[in-house]
Design a protein around this motif. Structure first.
Motif, short mmCIF file in Angstrom:
data_model
loop_
_atom_site.label_atom_id
_atom_site.label_comp_id
_atom_site.label_asym_id
_atom_site.label_seq_id
_atom_site.Cartn_x
_atom_site.Cartn_y
_atom_site.Cartn_z
N ALA A 122 -4.75 7.66 -1.87
CA ALA A 122 -3.73 7.41 -0.68
C ALA A 122 -2.57 8.29 -0.92
O ALA A 122 -1.97 8.94 0.12
CB ALA A 122 -3.18 6.27 -0.49
N LYS A 132 0.80 -1.09 -0.08
CA LYS A 132 -0.01 0.03 -0.18
C LYS A 132 0.93 1.18 -0.01
O LYS A 132 1.92 1.29 0.57
CB LYS A 132 -0.86 0.04 1.16
N ASN A 177 -7.76 10.58 -9.98
CA ASN A 177 -7.97 9.30 -10.31
C ASN A 177 -8.13 9.38 -12.07
O ASN A 177 -9.19 9.33 -12.28
CB ASN A 177 -9.27 8.75 -9.65
N GLU A 193 -7.42 3.31 -5.13
CA GLU A 193 -7.23 3.58 -3.68
C GLU A 193 -5.81 4.04 -3.53
O GLU A 193 -5.32 4.71 -2.55
CB GLU A 193 -7.23 2.06 -3.05
N ASP A 194 -4.77 3.34 -4.25
CA ASP A 194 -3.52 3.71 -4.19
C ASP A 194 -3.47 5.46 -4.59
O ASP A 194 -2.74 6.12 -3.86
CB ASP A 194 -2.49 3.30 -5.15
N THR A 225 -3.95 1.56 -8.16
CA THR A 225 -5.29 1.41 -8.24
C THR A 225 -5.84 2.73 -7.75
O THR A 225 -5.16 3.68 -7.36
CB THR A 225 -5.83 0.33 -7.31
#
Length: 374
Positions: free
Chosen positions: A88, A6, A93, A84-85, A82
């Motif tokens: 973070a 992550k 996106n 999510e990455d 992703t």
């Protein structure tokens, strides 16, 4: 030695307190997930010391912000993010890749935009960084024929207020690739050489590719090797070379060394003994010999490097010459087909015109009417 599963936001070393922020170095690394922030603070390139004054790069270049994006475990450490990455790390996106977004974010923090951002890496991270130079947003097709709209896009996207021309303006401050001594020629060097030699065949009026322009226009510096600790006061010639890029090539502010007067006053406080002077003389002679040997080795390495570069350049030139010849033949075939089609169309028009004229002549001749006399 596994990389992170992550992602985190990049590890950042801010400019020194009280200093203006004039440049940003984005340097890619492959420190494993087990590396703590405390360990990172002692491992990143900004903490490495030069031989000039045995101070760290951050101490010598106080106006530079240092950014170290984390790689992710997987086949593409900087490309397999992703949604999510991205969230973070604080990225949009969007289709723009990880490192390209980091570079654009840093450009937005600087007066001068992308032209004040230095991109670097070591080994495979250098190659990955160079790939990121070819993944910025391109000019939308809908505005490519509108110079004002193109200029507005360049200025807004890359935070460079004076950019108006897609061919000559897009660039970073510099790209620095660190590679192993006597290593194989790497893809970043080959890409740069081929782009530099490329002869544009695009029709007049067609807007240049932003990413090709960035690769061609960005100053490239290739340094032999990464950075390895040699002793407690110096981290190797490669760090000296990196400092030289910042200070001499890019004119980044460098803290001046201690003045000769101050150094002399400090030295006069302790007078060396005769044995110490003899030892220093012996050390100086040894250092001279080692420096001469190192210079000869470097000269030989440079000769080998130039030969290899010429070989690669010849290969690339042959490749692009073949592509140009194929393209020229293709254009010639298209032109011949177009000419043939045009001639056929003109022939048909001429035949149709002749037929029409013949019909008109027949209509005007006596005794050709279909009706008889009453």
């Amino acid at each position: 030695m596994a990389l992170r599963q992550k992602l985190l936001k990049p590890f950042v070393v801010e400019p020194k307190d009280g200093s203006d922020h004039t440049h940003t170095v984005v340097f890619l690394h492959r420190f494993p997930e087990s590396t703590t922030e405390e360990e990172m603070a002692n491992k990143v390139i900004s903490t490495k010391r030069t031989s000039r004054n045995h101070k760290t790069l951050r101490e010598q270049f106080p106006t530079v912000r240092w950014v170290f994006p984390y790689p992710k475990s997987g086949a593409g450490p900087y490309a397999n993010l992703t949604a999510e990455d991205k969230a973070a790390v604080g990225l949009a996106n969007s289709a723009t890749p990880y490192i390209a977004q980091i570079l654009l974010q840093e450009a937005g923090k600087l007066e001068g935009g992308l032209e004040k951002v230095i991109l670097g890496g070591q080994g495979e991270t250098a190659v990955a960084g160079h790939g990121a130079m070819q993944s910025f947003p391109e000019i939308p097709a809908a505005i490519r024929g509108q110079p004002d709209a193109v200029a507005e896009f360049l200025q807004a996207t890359f935070h460079a207020a004076h950019w108006t021309d897609a061919a000559s303006h897009p660039r970073l401050a510099a790209y620095v690739g660190m590679h192993a001594e006597n290593g194989e020629i790497t893809r970043d060097l080959v890409t740069y050489r081929t782009e530099s030699m490329r002869i544009s065949t695009r029709p007049a009026g067609l807007i240049a590719s932003v990413n090709s322009s960035i690769v061609r226009n960005t100053p490239h510096r290739f340094i032999h090797g990464g950075y390895k600790v040699h002793n407690a006061q110096w981290d190797g010639r490669r760090i000296d070379d990196f400092a030289k890029v910042l200070a001499e090539d890019l004119s980044v502010y460098r803290v001046p060394d201690e003045t000769p007067a101050a150094a002399s006053a400090s030295a006069s406080n302790t007078k060396p003994s005769a044995s110490a002077e003899a030892a220093n003389h012996e050390k100086n002679e040894r250092d001279k010999y080692l420096a001469a040997a190192a210079a000869e080795k470097k000269a030989n390495e440079e000769r080998v490097k130039i030969i290899k570069m010429r070989i690669e350049a010849d290969k690339a030139e042959r490749k692009y010459r073949l592509e140009r010849e194929q393209e020229a033949r293709k254009f010639a075939e298209i032109a011949a087909e177009q000419k043939k089609a045009k001639e056929e169309e003109e022939r048909k028009r001429a035949e149709a015109k002749a037929e029409e004229e013949k019909k008109n002549e027949n209509k005007g001749q006596p005794g050709t009417s279909s009706g008889g006399a009453a």
